[in-house]
Design a protein around this motif. Structure first.
Motif, mmCIF file in Angstrom:
data_model
loop_
_atom_site.group_PDB
_atom_site.id
_atom_site.type_symbol
_atom_site.label_atom_id
_atom_site.label_comp_id
_atom_site.label_asym_id
_atom_site.label_seq_id
_atom_site.Cartn_x
_atom_site.Cartn_y
_atom_site.Cartn_z
ATOM 1 N N GLU A 59 0.678 -1.275 -0.091
ATOM 2 C CA GLU A 59 0.030 0.133 0.136
ATOM 3 C C GLU A 59 0.991 1.262 0.174
ATOM 4 O O GLU A 59 0.183 2.177 -0.407
ATOM 5 C CB GLU A 59 -0.862 0.176 1.332
ATOM 6 N N SER A 60 1.962 1.150 0.359
ATOM 7 C CA SER A 60 2.850 2.369 0.432
ATOM 8 C C SER A 60 3.092 2.874 -0.812
ATOM 9 O O SER A 60 3.434 2.322 -2.049
ATOM 10 C CB SER A 60 4.207 2.114 1.202
ATOM 11 N N ASP A 61 3.405 4.246 -1.056
ATOM 12 C CA ASP A 61 3.753 4.879 -2.349
ATOM 13 C C ASP A 61 4.777 5.668 -2.294
ATOM 14 O O ASP A 61 5.141 6.789 -2.916
ATOM 15 C CB ASP A 61 2.398 5.817 -2.723
ATOM 16 N N TRP A 62 5.908 5.403 -1.212
ATOM 17 C CA TRP A 62 6.997 6.209 -0.995
ATOM 18 C C TRP A 62 7.651 5.241 -0.206
ATOM 19 O O TRP A 62 7.528 4.730 0.615
ATOM 20 C CB TRP A 62 6.780 7.561 -0.651
ATOM 21 N N PRO A 63 9.250 5.129 -1.025
ATOM 22 C CA PRO A 63 9.941 5.841 -2.115
ATOM 23 C C PRO A 63 9.154 5.134 -3.268
ATOM 24 O O PRO A 63 8.786 4.048 -3.372
ATOM 25 C CB PRO A 63 11.194 5.479 -1.650
ATOM 26 N N PRO A 64 9.190 5.846 -4.447
ATOM 27 C CA PRO A 64 8.913 5.267 -5.669
ATOM 28 C C PRO A 64 9.795 4.072 -6.101
ATOM 29 O O PRO A 64 10.326 4.438 -7.040
ATOM 30 C CB PRO A 64 8.931 6.509 -6.393
ATOM 31 N N PHE B 379 18.847 6.034 -6.145
ATOM 32 C CA PHE B 379 18.291 6.041 -4.880
ATOM 33 C C PHE B 379 19.320 6.338 -3.749
ATOM 34 O O PHE B 379 20.362 5.264 -3.774
ATOM 35 C CB PHE B 379 17.390 4.851 -4.819
ATOM 36 N N CYS B 380 19.292 7.229 -2.877
ATOM 37 C CA CYS B 380 20.404 7.306 -1.934
ATOM 38 C C CYS B 380 19.805 8.032 -0.638
ATOM 39 O O CYS B 380 18.430 8.369 -0.826
ATOM 40 C CB CYS B 380 21.458 8.137 -2.429
ATOM 41 N N ARG B 381 20.673 8.141 0.391
ATOM 42 C CA ARG B 381 19.967 8.862 1.274
ATOM 43 C C ARG B 381 20.495 10.244 1.861
ATOM 44 O O ARG B 381 19.984 10.927 2.721
ATOM 45 C CB ARG B 381 20.021 8.154 2.713
ATOM 46 N N GLN B 382 21.533 10.652 1.050
ATOM 47 C CA GLN B 382 22.086 12.018 1.155
ATOM 48 C C GLN B 382 22.629 12.556 -0.030
ATOM 49 O O GLN B 382 23.026 11.883 -1.021
ATOM 50 C CB GLN B 382 23.261 11.871 2.236
ATOM 51 N N MET B 383 22.534 13.906 -0.099
ATOM 52 C CA MET B 383 23.148 14.530 -1.298
ATOM 53 C C MET B 383 23.502 15.863 -1.143
ATOM 54 O O MET B 383 23.008 16.601 -0.015
ATOM 55 C CB MET B 383 21.889 14.585 -2.468
ATOM 56 N N GLU B 407 14.405 10.031 2.221
ATOM 57 C CA GLU B 407 13.706 10.899 2.912
ATOM 58 C C GLU B 407 13.122 11.999 2.226
ATOM 59 O O GLU B 407 13.918 12.952 1.628
ATOM 60 C CB GLU B 407 14.650 11.520 4.090
ATOM 61 N N PRO B 408 11.898 12.433 2.292
ATOM 62 C CA PRO B 408 11.423 13.317 1.410
ATOM 63 C C PRO B 408 11.821 14.822 2.111
ATOM 64 O O PRO B 408 12.027 14.859 3.375
ATOM 65 C CB PRO B 408 9.821 13.656 1.722
ATOM 66 N N ARG B 409 12.331 15.805 1.216
ATOM 67 C CA ARG B 409 12.408 17.173 1.699
ATOM 68 C C ARG B 409 13.924 17.257 2.483
ATOM 69 O O ARG B 409 14.401 18.018 3.151
ATOM 70 C CB ARG B 409 11.445 18.095 2.529
ATOM 71 N N ALA B 410 14.780 16.378 2.022
ATOM 72 C CA ALA B 410 16.176 16.247 2.759
ATOM 73 C C ALA B 410 17.029 17.442 2.177
ATOM 74 O O ALA B 410 17.098 17.512 0.798
ATOM 75 C CB ALA B 410 16.705 14.984 2.533
ATOM 76 N N PRO B 411 17.506 18.350 2.963
ATOM 77 C CA PRO B 411 18.353 19.405 2.380
ATOM 78 C C PRO B 411 19.930 18.577 2.216
ATOM 79 O O PRO B 411 20.336 17.636 2.420
ATOM 80 C CB PRO B 411 18.552 20.229 3.517
ATOM 81 N N ASP B 412 20.515 19.536 1.448
ATOM 82 C CA ASP B 412 21.995 19.537 1.248
ATOM 83 C C ASP B 412 22.433 19.140 2.911
ATOM 84 O O ASP B 412 22.719 19.842 3.733
ATOM 85 C CB ASP B 412 22.812 20.479 0.801
#
Lengths: 174, 584
Positions: A59-64, B379-383, B407-412
Motif C-alpha cells: 500500500e505504500s507509495d513512497w519511496p517510488p 536512490f540514496c539517502r544524502q546529497m 527522506e522527502p525534503r532532505a536538504p544538502d
C-alpha cells in the motif's frame, strides 16, 4: 528558507494573493506530518509478526519503487526473519524433552533466559561457582556434529550455531 | 510547386515513404499536401498512441487502414507507485475488438500499463493470423489461461514478453500449449510469473526454436536446470536466470560454468534472484562481453559485486541494488568505460537509517569515470549541491537524470541548504536533458532554473517540492518541449494552471496529487478547453458535495481528440461542460 528575491515579483503569482491556498507555514507543518506518516507507513500494522516499522509493502507509495522490486525485497527480509533452527533440549532426570529455536535468539544471554523460563531453574554457563552453592545450579551442555558433549559458551555464537545438534542440562556436580 | 509534388506517381512516393519510420517524420510528410497525406496514411504500418484515451480506435482505424504494429500506453506513470486507484481505466479490449475486424493482418501489439483480460488475449489469438509480437509491460487483468490461448493459436509468434505484468498465475501449464510444430520463438520473457512451468516443456521449446535470442526465466526455475536450458540455446543473446541459489556442489557449478562458456553470443544477463556468491564465478568467462547486467534482485554484497563489475569492461547498462556501495561504483567507474546507463535501487527502502555505505560520492565517481554515461536513476539517502554540480559539469551529455532521496525534503546534508542550486547546475549544463526527477528540499527557485534552462526537457517528476504557484508557473511557461509533468505533494494551486491552460494542450498529460488545486479550477479548465480531459479522482465522494474551493485529491489532465471517456469508475469525474452542470 527566505522569501523569494525581487526578480520574480514581476509575476503576479504570489501565493499571498490567493486565499484559497493555505499559508506556507501551515502547509509546511502539514507536510512535515505527512512525511512522518510516510515513514511509519500508510497502513496500520496490526500483525505482531514482521517488523512493525515496515509499512504495508503493497500500500505504500513512497519511496517510488515498482511493486516487483518491493515484493522481492520484502520477501528477502521475511525469509531472513522466518528462518528457524529447532534443537531438542533435555533436562537431566526428566524424560520428556523440549524444542527450542536457536535462531530466535541472538546470543547466549537470550538463550539462557529462554531456558530459564522453559525449565524454571537457574543455569551456569561455566562451572564458576564455588563448591557450597554448586547443587543449586545446572550446567548447560551441547552435543556437536562429531557427537562430543561440550560446555555451552566457549565458542562464538555463530560457531556454536553451526555445530550444535542438541542441548542438555545437567547438574553441576558431575 | 504543387504540380511537382503530384508529378511523382503514387507508387514512387509510397516507396520513398517506406523508408521513413519515425512518427514525427511521418506526421511531417502527411502535412505537405492532401495527396501526400492520402498516400502516407495508406502506407503507415506502425502506430504509437502514448495515451490510449487521447484518440479512439475508430479514429485511428479510419485514418490508417493498413496498420501492422500498434503500441498503446494506458495508465499514468505514477500508477507504478500505487498512486492511481484500482479500476481507473486503461482497458485494451475495445481496441482489440475494433482491430480484430479492421486489421486482420496485424502482427505486433505492445501495451504498457493497460488492463488486459483473458478475453482480449483470446481475441488476439483468434483474430490475427500472422500475429508475431506481444509485449505486455506492467499490464494486469489477465491470467495464464489467456497466455495458453496465445501459445496454442499463434503459429507465427516470435515474441512473448510479459515484463513486470501482474498475471493471475493459475498454473505453469500454459507453456505446454505451444504445439510441437511451433519453432518460431525469438524472444520469451516470463520473469514476472510465479508458478513453475514444466521444465521439460520449457527445455523442449527452447531446443526446437533455433532463432531464440532472448530468454528471461522466472524465479521458479531452479539453478540446477539452467545449464540444460543453456546447452540447448547456445545462440542466446539475452538471458534472465531463475533463482540463482543452490547448495554449492562442484558438479552443478562446473556444468553451469561450461554452459555459460558455450554461449558465445550472450550480451545481457538478468534474474539472479537469491544469488549466492559461490555461483557467481560461473559467469566470469562471459563478463568481458556483457553489455547489460540487471542485478536488481541480487542481494549480494559489495565485495562480490565489485569483483563482478570489474570484469565487465564492455558494460553499457547496469541495474543494481545499493549493496554495491560507493566502493563498487568506484570500481565501475574505473573498469566500465563504456557505461551509458546506471540504476541503483534501495535494498531497504523503508528503513530510516542507511544499511549500506552508498552516498552521493558513488554517483560522482561514476560521472567522472564514465564519459558516455547519460542515463541515471539513483536512490540514496544524502546529497549535496556540490555533488550535483560536479556531476553536471562532468556529464553535460546527460539526457535522463532521476534522483530519489529516501527522506522527502532532505536538504544538502552539509550546508543544510535546499538542493535548488545543484539541480540548477544539472539543467544548466545538461542542455539535452529530456527527463528529470528531482528529490530533496527544493524551493520555487529550482523551478525557475528549470524554466530558464531545461529547454529540451520532455518529462518532469516532482515530489514534496516548491513553495507556491510560482514554481509550477516557471515550469509550464518555460519548458518548451514539456510533454509529461507529474507532481505529488506540492503546494501548487489554481493560478499557475489557469494562467497556463493553453500549455496543457501542447502536452500529453499532467498529473497532480495531494496538491492544492481546487474543484472550481478543475471545472473551469474542463469547460474552457474542450480538447482536454480534466479528470478528478476523489475517493471521498463527488467533488460537488464539497465547497468549490476544496482541493481535489488527484487530478489527471490530458489532451484528447476523443472527448470524455465513459469507462470511468465511481471515483473519477471528467470535468467538461455537461458534467460541470451535473455536478454543481
Amino acid at each position: 528558507m527566505g522569501r523569494r528575491g525581487s526578480a520574480s515579483s514581476s509575476s503576479s503569482l504570489e501565493s499571498s494573493n490567493y486565499p484559497a491556498l493555505s499559508s506556507r507555514s501551515s502547509l509546511y507543518q502539514h507536510n512535515r506530518d505527512l512525511s512522518t506518516d510516510l515513514r511509519l507507513g500508510l497502513s496500520i500494522a496490526t500483525s505482531s509478526q514482521g517488523n512493525p516499522s515496515t509499512p504495508s509493502v503493497s500500500e505504500s507509495d513512497w519511496p517510488p519503487i515498482k511493486p516487483f522490486l518491493k515484493e522481492t525485497l520484502a520477501a528477502e527480509e521475511n525469509e531472513c526473519n522466518s528462518a528457524t533452527f529447532f534443537v531438542k533440549v533435555y533436562m537431566e532426570g526428566i524424560p520428556i524433552g523440549r524444542k527450542l529455536d536457536l535462531l530466535a535468539h541472538d546470543g547466549y544471554h537470550n538463550l539462557i533466559r529462554t531456558l530459564d523460563h522453559m525449565f524454571n531453574t537457574n543455569y551456569l554457563l561455566r562451572a564458576e561457582m564455588d563448591g557450597e552453592h554448586s547443587e543449586q545450579y545446572h550446567v548447560l551442555t551441547y552435543e556437536d556434529k562429531e557427537g562430543d558433549w561440550l560446555m555451552v559458551g566457549d565458542v562464538p555464537w555463530e560457531m556454536f550455531l553451526s555445530s550444535v545438534r542438541r542441548l542438555k542440562i545437567t547438574r553441576a556436580d558431575i | 510547386m504543387l504540380r511537382m509534388a503530384s508529378s511523382f506517381p503514387e507508387e514512387v512516393l509510397e516507396h520513398v515513404f517506406s523508408f521513413i519510420y519515425d512518427d514525427k517524420d511521418r506526421n511531417a510528410i502527411s502535412m505537405v499536401c492532401k495527396s501526400w497525406y492520402e498516400i502516407e496514411r495508406w502506407c503507415r504500418r506502425r502506430i504509437f498512441v502514448g495515451n490510449c484515451y487521447a484518440v479512439s480506435p475508430p479514429m485511428v482505424i479510419r485514418r490508417f487502414p493498413e496498420v501492422r504494429s500498434v503500441e498503446l500506453k494506458g495508465k499514468p506513470h505514477f500508477a507504478d507507485f500505487n498512486l492511481v486507484p484500482e479500476g481507473w481505466g486503461g482497458y485494451v479490449y475495445p481496441w482489440i475488438a475494433a482491430m480484430a475486424t479492421a486489421y486482420p493482418w496485424l502482427e505486433e501489439i505492445r501495451l504498457k500499463r493497460m488492463v488486459v483480460t483473458d478475453e482480449a488475449l483470446e481475441l488476439i489469438a483468434k483474430s490475427f493470423k500472422n500475429f508475431k509480437v506481444l509485449v505486455l509491460s506492467s499490464c494486469e487483468g489477465f491470467s495464464t489461461d489467456g497466455l495458453a490461448a496465445i501459445a496454442a493459436n499463434c503459429r507465427n509468434l516470435k515474441e512473448l514478453d510479459l515484463r513486470e505484468s501482474e498475471v493471475d498465475d493459475l498454473s505453469g501449464h500454459w507453456l505446454s500449449h505451444f504445439p510441437d510444430s511451433y519453432t518460431s520463438l525469438v524472444s520469451l520473457n516470463i520473469s514476472c510469473l510465479g508458478s513453475e512451468v514444466s521444465f521439460s516443456a520449457l527445455e523442449r521449446l527452447v531446443g526446437r526454436c533455433p532463432n531464440l535470442r532472448t530468454l528471461r526465466l522466472n524465479r521458479a526455475v531452479p539453478l540446477d536446470r539452467l545449464a540444460n536450458i543453456l546447452c540447448r540455446a547456445p545462440q542466446l543473446v539475452e538471458l534472465g536466470t531463475g533463482t540463482y541459489s543452490a547448495e554449492l556442489q562442484p558438479d552443478v557449478f562446473s556444468s553451469l560454468a561450461g554452459a555459460f562458456s558455450g554461449c558465445k553470443e550472450l550480451r545481457s544477463l538478468s534474474g539472479f534472484w537469491d544469488a549466492v556468491p559461490g555461483y557467481l564465478p560461473a559467469i566470469y568467462p562471459i563478463c568481458p562481453s556483457l553489455t547489460s547486467l540487471n542485478l536488481s534482485y541480487a542481494t549480494i554484497q559489495s565485495t562480490d559485486l565489485t569483483k563482478l563489475v570489474s570484469q565487465c569492461q564492455s558494460l553499457q547498462r547496469l541495474w543494481v541494488l545499493d549493496y554495491i556501495e560507493d566502493i563498487g561504483l568506484e570500481a565501475l567507474a574505473a573498469f566500465c568505460k563504456d557505461l551509458r546507463e546506471l540504476r541503483v535501487f534501495p535494498s531497504e527502502p523503508f528503513a530510516q537509517e542507511p544499511n549500506v555505505s552508498l552516498t552521493e560520492q558513488g554517483l560522482v565517481s561514476v560521472s567522472e569515470g564514465c564519459p558516455k554515461l547519460h542515463s541515471v536513476l539513483y536512490f540514496c539517502r544524502q546529497m549535496t549541491n556540490d555533488a550535483l554540480a560536479t556531476i553536471a559539469r562532468n556529464r553535460p551529455n546527460m539526457t535522463r537524470f532521476r534522483l530519489c532521496i529516501i527522506e522527502p525534503r532532505a536538504p544538502d546534508y552539509i550546508t543544510l541548504q535546499p538542493l535548488d542550486d545543484g539541480f540548477g547546475a544539472i539543467v544548466e549544463h545538461c542542455k539535452d536533458l529530456q527527463r528529470l526527477s528531482m528529490a530533496g528540499l527544493l524551493t520555487d527557485r529550482v523551478f525557475e532554473h528549470i524554466g530558464n534552462h531545461a529547454k529540451k526537457l520532455e518529462m518532469l517528476s516532482v515530489a514534496f517540492a516548491g513553495d507556491s504557484d510560482l514554481g509550477l508557473h516557471h515550469v509550464l511557461s518555460g519548458c518548451e518541449n514539456l510533454r509529461k509533468l507529474e507532481i505529488r505533494d506540492c503546494p501548487f494551486g489554481d493560478k499557475a494552471l489557469l494562467v497556463n491552460a493553453a500549455k496543457l494542450e501542447t502536452m500529453r498529460s499532467l498529473w497532480m496529487s495531494s496538491c492544492s488545486v481546487s474543484f472550481g479550477a478543475c471545472k473551469l479548465l474542463g469547460q474552457k478547453i474542450p480538447r482536454l480531459n480534466v479528470e478528478v479522482m476523489d475517493e471521498r465522494g463527488p467533488p460537488g458535495s464539497r465547497p468549490e474551493s476544496c482541493p481535489v485529491e488527484k487530478l489527471y489532465i490530458y489532451r484528447t481528440v476523443a472527448g470524455p471517456r465513459f469507462d470511468m469508475p465511481g471515483f473519477v469525474w471528467t470535468m467538461d461542460e455537461d458534467s460541470a452542470l451535473r455536478l454543481s
